[in-house]
Design an enzyme around this catalytic site. Structure first.
Site, PDB file in Angstrom:
ATOM      1  N   ARG A  89       3.390 -36.853-130.707  1.00  0.00           N
ATOM      2  CA  ARG A  89       3.495 -37.832-129.618  1.00  0.00           C
ATOM      3  C   ARG A  89       2.038 -38.101-129.233  1.00  0.00           C
ATOM      4  O   ARG A  89       1.285 -37.161-128.991  1.00  0.00           O
ATOM      5  CB  ARG A  89       4.259 -37.264-128.430  1.00  0.00           C
ATOM      6  CG  ARG A  89       5.554 -36.573-128.825  1.00  0.00           C
ATOM      7  CD  ARG A  89       6.769 -37.412-128.530  1.00  0.00           C
ATOM      8  NE  ARG A  89       7.972 -36.661-128.914  1.00  0.00           N
ATOM      9  CZ  ARG A  89       9.112 -37.226-129.265  1.00  0.00           C
ATOM     10  NH1 ARG A  89       9.222 -38.540-129.302  1.00  0.00           N
ATOM     11  NH2 ARG A  89      10.150 -36.508-129.581  1.00  0.00           N
ATOM     12  N   ASP A 167      19.111 -39.338-133.637  1.00  0.00           N
ATOM     13  CA  ASP A 167      20.042 -39.857-132.634  1.00  0.00           C
ATOM     14  C   ASP A 167      20.895 -41.021-133.114  1.00  0.00           C
ATOM     15  O   ASP A 167      21.898 -41.339-132.508  1.00  0.00           O
ATOM     16  CB  ASP A 167      19.264 -40.341-131.402  1.00  0.00           C
ATOM     17  CG  ASP A 167      18.634 -39.193-130.645  1.00  0.00           C
ATOM     18  OD1 ASP A 167      19.140 -38.067-130.792  1.00  0.00           O
ATOM     19  OD2 ASP A 167      17.657 -39.423-129.929  1.00  0.00           O
ATOM     20  N   MET A 209      22.175 -32.907-129.142  1.00  0.00           N
ATOM     21  CA  MET A 209      21.110 -33.836-128.766  1.00  0.00           C
ATOM     22  C   MET A 209      21.645 -35.253-128.598  1.00  0.00           C
ATOM     23  O   MET A 209      22.690 -35.601-129.131  1.00  0.00           O
ATOM     24  CB  MET A 209      20.000 -33.803-129.806  1.00  0.00           C
ATOM     25  CG  MET A 209      19.137 -32.559-129.668  1.00  0.00           C
ATOM     26  SD  MET A 209      17.727 -32.600-130.778  1.00  0.00           S
ATOM     27  CE  MET A 209      16.810 -31.168-130.188  1.00  0.00           C
TER      28      MET A 209
HETATM   29  P1  ATP Z   1      12.384 -40.201-130.950  1.00  0.00           P
HETATM   30  O1  ATP Z   1      13.515 -41.137-131.179  1.00  0.00           O
HETATM   31  O2  ATP Z   1      12.446 -38.988-131.743  1.00  0.00           O
HETATM   32  O3  ATP Z   1      12.103 -39.954-129.508  1.00  0.00           O
HETATM   33  P2  ATP Z   1      10.298 -42.095-130.851  1.00  0.00           P
HETATM   34  O4  ATP Z   1       9.557 -42.813-131.912  1.00  0.00           O
HETATM   35  O5  ATP Z   1      11.174 -42.928-129.983  1.00  0.00           O
HETATM   36  O6  ATP Z   1      11.109 -40.949-131.541  1.00  0.00           O
HETATM   37  P3  ATP Z   1       8.341 -41.682-128.777  1.00  0.00           P
HETATM   38  O7  ATP Z   1       7.772 -40.409-128.242  1.00  0.00           O
HETATM   39  O8  ATP Z   1       8.994 -42.604-127.860  1.00  0.00           O
HETATM   40  O9  ATP Z   1       9.288 -41.245-129.972  1.00  0.00           O
HETATM   41  O10 ATP Z   1       7.179 -42.498-129.499  1.00  0.00           O
HETATM   42  C1  ATP Z   1       6.332 -41.868-130.462  1.00  0.00           C
HETATM   43  C2  ATP Z   1       4.914 -42.384-130.304  1.00  0.00           C
HETATM   44  O11 ATP Z   1       4.888 -43.809-130.499  1.00  0.00           O
HETATM   45  C3  ATP Z   1       4.317 -42.190-128.934  1.00  0.00           C
HETATM   46  O12 ATP Z   1       3.802 -40.883-128.750  1.00  0.00           O
HETATM   47  C4  ATP Z   1       3.203 -43.222-128.926  1.00  0.00           C
HETATM   48  O13 ATP Z   1       2.086 -42.782-129.645  1.00  0.00           O
HETATM   49  C5  ATP Z   1       3.847 -44.370-129.696  1.00  0.00           C
HETATM   50  N1  ATP Z   1       4.405 -45.345-128.731  1.00  0.00           N
HETATM   51  C6  ATP Z   1       5.603 -45.326-128.131  1.00  0.00           C
HETATM   52  N2  ATP Z   1       5.763 -46.362-127.298  1.00  0.00           N
HETATM   53  C7  ATP Z   1       4.625 -47.073-127.370  1.00  0.00           C
HETATM   54  C8  ATP Z   1       4.144 -48.282-126.734  1.00  0.00           C
HETATM   55  N3  ATP Z   1       4.891 -48.965-125.882  1.00  0.00           N
HETATM   56  N4  ATP Z   1       2.914 -48.717-127.068  1.00  0.00           N
HETATM   57  C9  ATP Z   1       2.161 -48.041-127.940  1.00  0.00           C
HETATM   58  N5  ATP Z   1       2.539 -46.915-128.542  1.00  0.00           N
HETATM   59  C10 ATP Z   1       3.756 -46.432-128.273  1.00  0.00           C
END
Ligand code: ATP
Length: 798
Positions: A89, A167, A209
């Site tokens: 992250r 998910d 989850m």
């Molecule tokens: P999961 O479904 O497992 O939570 P995810 O991809 O939704 O996966 P997030 O923690 O929401 O997980 O996003 C991963 C990374 O993507 C973040 O740590 C950040 O670096 C980047 N990210 C997320 N949202 C944004 C945004 N709006 N702008 C820029 N970077 C983003």
């Protein structure tokens, strides 16, 4: 970009690019197969491929986190869970400063395209990055961080998104990479808890989850036959859910169940958006019903483990599509999103998929729950309805009026396949909820002749969702061929069966045809007849998938993982692995993709000496390219009927002889192991869907036939004219009216939906001689097996 050294690029119709792949957000099983396929397919297309380690953090930090990948850097990654290039992250990427240095790093490495595999957050970030790209490049130029030339060359960034998320919470795709593997873990755990729950007659509240998405919870509930499920998308009223669970738990206990299993998504809510906590559920069950109740929170177990066959294939085929999208992209095209809809890999605008996904969360927060369900995936809502209709003993709301109720038989035919029992369970339970009388027939159609019939109760099928094989007993005897049709028709009449559900493979299909053809002669066969396709070979016409094929695929893939390990340990060894599948190469091709086989021999192609010779050359090239001390083991898969002459032993012996000092060969015949084991989650879920649809089919066909009859006798146009036809002679066994071809059908999958294909259409699409459908959707994936094994890329001279 120049082709990777030592490798000849395959066909380079489009300009090769330099692209990078990264994995981001929560890890999931299937990310490694995705990276492997992107790297290998990219190299095969002549691209320079980079792996970005540690997600967006690696992109921001650059340096050692951005690494050129070669063919061997992803060796063995198919079977490894999580992501070997790391994920993180990254707060920095959420800032413009972070994205600025990310852009600089890409430019400095000469990378013009980026494939991102992550959740919706990661794809949102990707989208932000691309929309800002122009201004990032301008700023880098104006601050002299890049040259004029670089600014010109990299004026455009291609981003391709694919979803890795346990998910399954992304709109615009039916399933995400990692969701099926997660279900495997969850079902293993819930099955295990089930045995202890039964032993002690306990209740268990199991938390899985899913923050904003109840997919894992709901599918696990379907697959394990849980008593109740809480998901955020369909909350129960605050203050009412307590009553609802007690009611169901009590009803199921009264019927003789020794365990109560309640599955809760971690983000479960009531309709006022208050969280529904596992502990609260436990307290209710303990206090109100006096049940000895425990809470188990599955936690990170759910993320881990080797990817299941489905995820390996999904990730592989999506990555191939992602690389294609990189090659085809032009500056004016919106960033593509690689999805999976109706059993096909799709490509659509990334921004739309992200926006739609955000709307789901938004709908939940606005308490627009139906809209949330609909937006996510229309199938999801249907699955929820089916779950309630098949797993929860109804409070009579589902009961049909008595003249619509049927007494019908269920029979298993052909070789056993995982999911036969699960389908039978669903048929029985949904039938009971509707007021029908389901009658189980033991030992195939022989059992019908012998009168081995039993009316089934709710508790009779308890625990059948995770039971492999055929509990009723099955054999290959087909009516009209091995079974006397006259006797069979007589028994149908004697036991007053008003419908028949036949669960099985090609023999079930043949039985359906024979029975429908004998309707002319025997009125008792003029009842709705349907087949639930169940065979590991997946060769039943009229369905994309038959029950059991996913379980078998996982068996084969797990066996291949073990064999590959052995082959790797003894270094220069090629295993020829023989798999089943009748005259269909489905298992061989799919298992070949999922296990990284070097090639496959299938009946659709046959085997020739030329072909074996060219395979030997390819293997020699690979072994010559290997580092002498770290040489690899390899496998090839051969379908049992691929060739009468080139048997598994013959091929292995030729390999041994021709491999000279370079490699050795052994065989492994997997045999009946492929038919066994507990059904995989996908097979259980598919069984549940088809079981439900089969009962609906019987109901609809008998209703239509009866209505036509009644309408003819009193010109009624009422939807339910029989109710008003007391003056006309309704036949004693009214269902003897089913004569139309549409009343004999296969209930099968067509994409993500279900279709009933009637006998007349079935005959048109069947290759009778080879006992399979004339066309097969999976055949387009055949070339990827050889391509991802480096076919054509490595030559003995290289
Ligand atoms: P999961 O479904 O497992 O939570 P995810 O991809 O939704 O996966 P997030 O923690 O929401 O997980 O996003 C991963 C990374 O993507 C973040 O740590 C950040 O670096 C980047 N990210 C997320 N949202 C944004 C945004 N709006 N702008 C820029 N970077 C983003």
């Amino acid at each position: 970009g120049a082709p990777a050294p030592g490798h000849a690029p395959l066909d380079v119709g489009l300009t090769p690019k330099s692209f990078a792949i990264l994995t981001s957000g929560g890890d999931c099983s299937g990310m490694n197969p995705a990276v492997r396929a992107a790297v290998r397919y990219g190299i095969a297309k002549g691209c320079n491929v980079y792996g970005i380690y540690e997600g967006y953090q690696g992109l921001v930090d650059g340096g050692k986190y951005i690494r050129k990948m070669d063919w061997k850097s992803v060796r063995g990654w198919l079977s490894v869970g999580g992501t070997s290039i790391g994920t993180a992250r990254c707060m920095a990427f959420k800032t413009r400063e972070g994205r600025l240095s990310a852009a600089e790093n890409l430019v400095k490495h000469g990378i013009d395209s980026l494939i991102v595999c992550g959740g919706d957050g990661s794809l949102t970030g990707a989208d932000v990055f691309r929309s800002e790209w122009g201004s990032l490049i301008a700023e880098l130029l104006s601050t002299d961080r890049i040259t004029d030339q670089q600014a010109k060359t990299f004026s455009h960034l291609t981003i391709v998104g694919m979803v890795g998320s346990i998910d399954n919470d992304m709109a615009s795709t039916d399933i995400t990479i990692g969701a099926a593997s997660c279900l495997h873990r969850v079902c293993e755990m819930v099955d295990s808890i089930g045995t202890t729950a039964s032993s002690h007659s306990r209740a268990f509240v199991i938390e899985v989850m899913g923050r904003d998405c109840g997919w894992v919870a709901m599918m696990a509930a379907i697959a394990t036959g849980a008593d109740f499920v809480f998901i955020p998308e369909q909350p129960l009223a605050a203050g009412e859910w307590q009553e609802a669970i007690c009611d169901v738990a009590h009803r199921h206990r009264e019927m003789g169940k020794r365990k109560t299993v309640i599955i809760v998504a971690e983000g479960a809510l009531d309709s006022s958006l208050n969280p529904v906590k596992s502990e609260d559920i436990k307290n209710i069950l303990t206090e109100r019903l006096g049940l000895d109740t425990r809470v188990t929170i599955l936690g990170h177990i759910q993320r881990g483990g080797t990817p299941c066959a489905f995820d390996r294939i999904l990730a592989t085929t999506q990555s191939v599509a992602a690389v294609e999208a990189v090659l085809q992209s032009t500056p004016d095209m919106p960033s593509p999103f690689i999805g999976y809809v109706n059993n096909k890999v799709t490509s659509g605008p990334l921004m739309d998929a992200v926006a739609l996904t955000h709307q789901v969360a938004d709908a939940i927060h606005k308490k627009e729950f139906d809209r949330a369900m609909q937006l996510r995936d229309p199938q999801f809502r249907q699955d929820f309805t089916i779950y309630n209709a098949t797993s929860v003993k109804g409070n009579d709301s589902l009961l049909l009026p008595s003249h619509r109720r049927l007494r019908f038989g269920i029979v298993h035919v052909g070789a056993p396949a995982a999911g036969m029992n699960a389908a039978t369970r669903t048929v029985v339970r949904y039938a009971l909820n509707r007021g029908h009388v389901p009658v189980a027939i033991s030992n195939g159609f022989d059992g019908l002749l012998k009168g081995a019939l039993e009316e089934m109760t709710w508790i009779d099928v308890d625990g059948w969702s995770n039971l492999g094989g055929s509990h009723l007993g099955t054999n290959r005897h087909v009516p009209g061929k091995h079974i006397d049709m006259g006797m069979l028709a007589y028994q149908m009449q004697r036991y007053e069966l008003q419908g028949l559900v036949i669960v099985g493979g090609f023999e079930a299909y043949s039985s359906l045809l024979a029975l429908s053809q004998a309707r002319d002669k025997y009125p008792s066969l003029r009842v709705p007849l349907c087949v639930i396709p169940a065979t590991i070979s997946n060769n039943v016409p009229g369905t994309d998938y038959s029950l059991g094929c996913d379980t078998s695929l996982n068996m084969i893939v797990n066996a291949c993982d073990a064999i590959t390990q052995s082959a790797r340990s003894s270094r220069r060894r090629v295993f020829v692995v023989e798999v089943q599948g009748g005259r269909s190469g489905f298992l061989a091709v799919q298992a070949g993709l999922a296990s990284g086989a070097n090639t496959v021999y299938i009946p659709e192609e046959g085997v020739t000496l030329d072909r074996i010779q060219s395979d030997v050359h390819h293997l020699m090239a690979l072994y010559l390219d290997d580092d002498a001390d770290r040489s690899e083991g390899r496998i090839v898969l051969r379908n049992e009927t691929a060739s009468d002459t080139y048997t598994t032993d013959v091929i292995s012996n030729i390999f041994k002889e021709e491999g000279h000092a370079l490699f050795d060969s052994r065989t492994a015949v997997l045999g009946h192991v492929q038919q066994g084991g507990a059904p995989s989650p996908l097979d259980r879920i598919r069984a549940n869907t088809l079981g439900f649809r089969a009962v609906q089919f019987l109901e609809k066909q008998s209703k239509d036939a009866l209505n036509q009859f009644a309408a003819k006798h009193n010109n009624a146009t009422d939807d339910d004219p029989v109710l008003h036809t007391s003056s006309i002679p309704v036949p004693n066994r009214p269902i003897e009216l089913c004569t139309a071809p549409s009343s004999a059908a296969i209930v099968g999958f067509s994409g993500s939906g279900v279709r009933c294909i009637s006998v007349d259409e079935l005959i048109r699409i069947t290759d009778v001689k080879n006992r399979k459908p004339k066309s097969a959707w999976w055949y387009v994936q055949r070339p990827f097996v050889d391509l991802l094994a480096g076919r054509g890329l490595f030559t003995p001279e290289a």
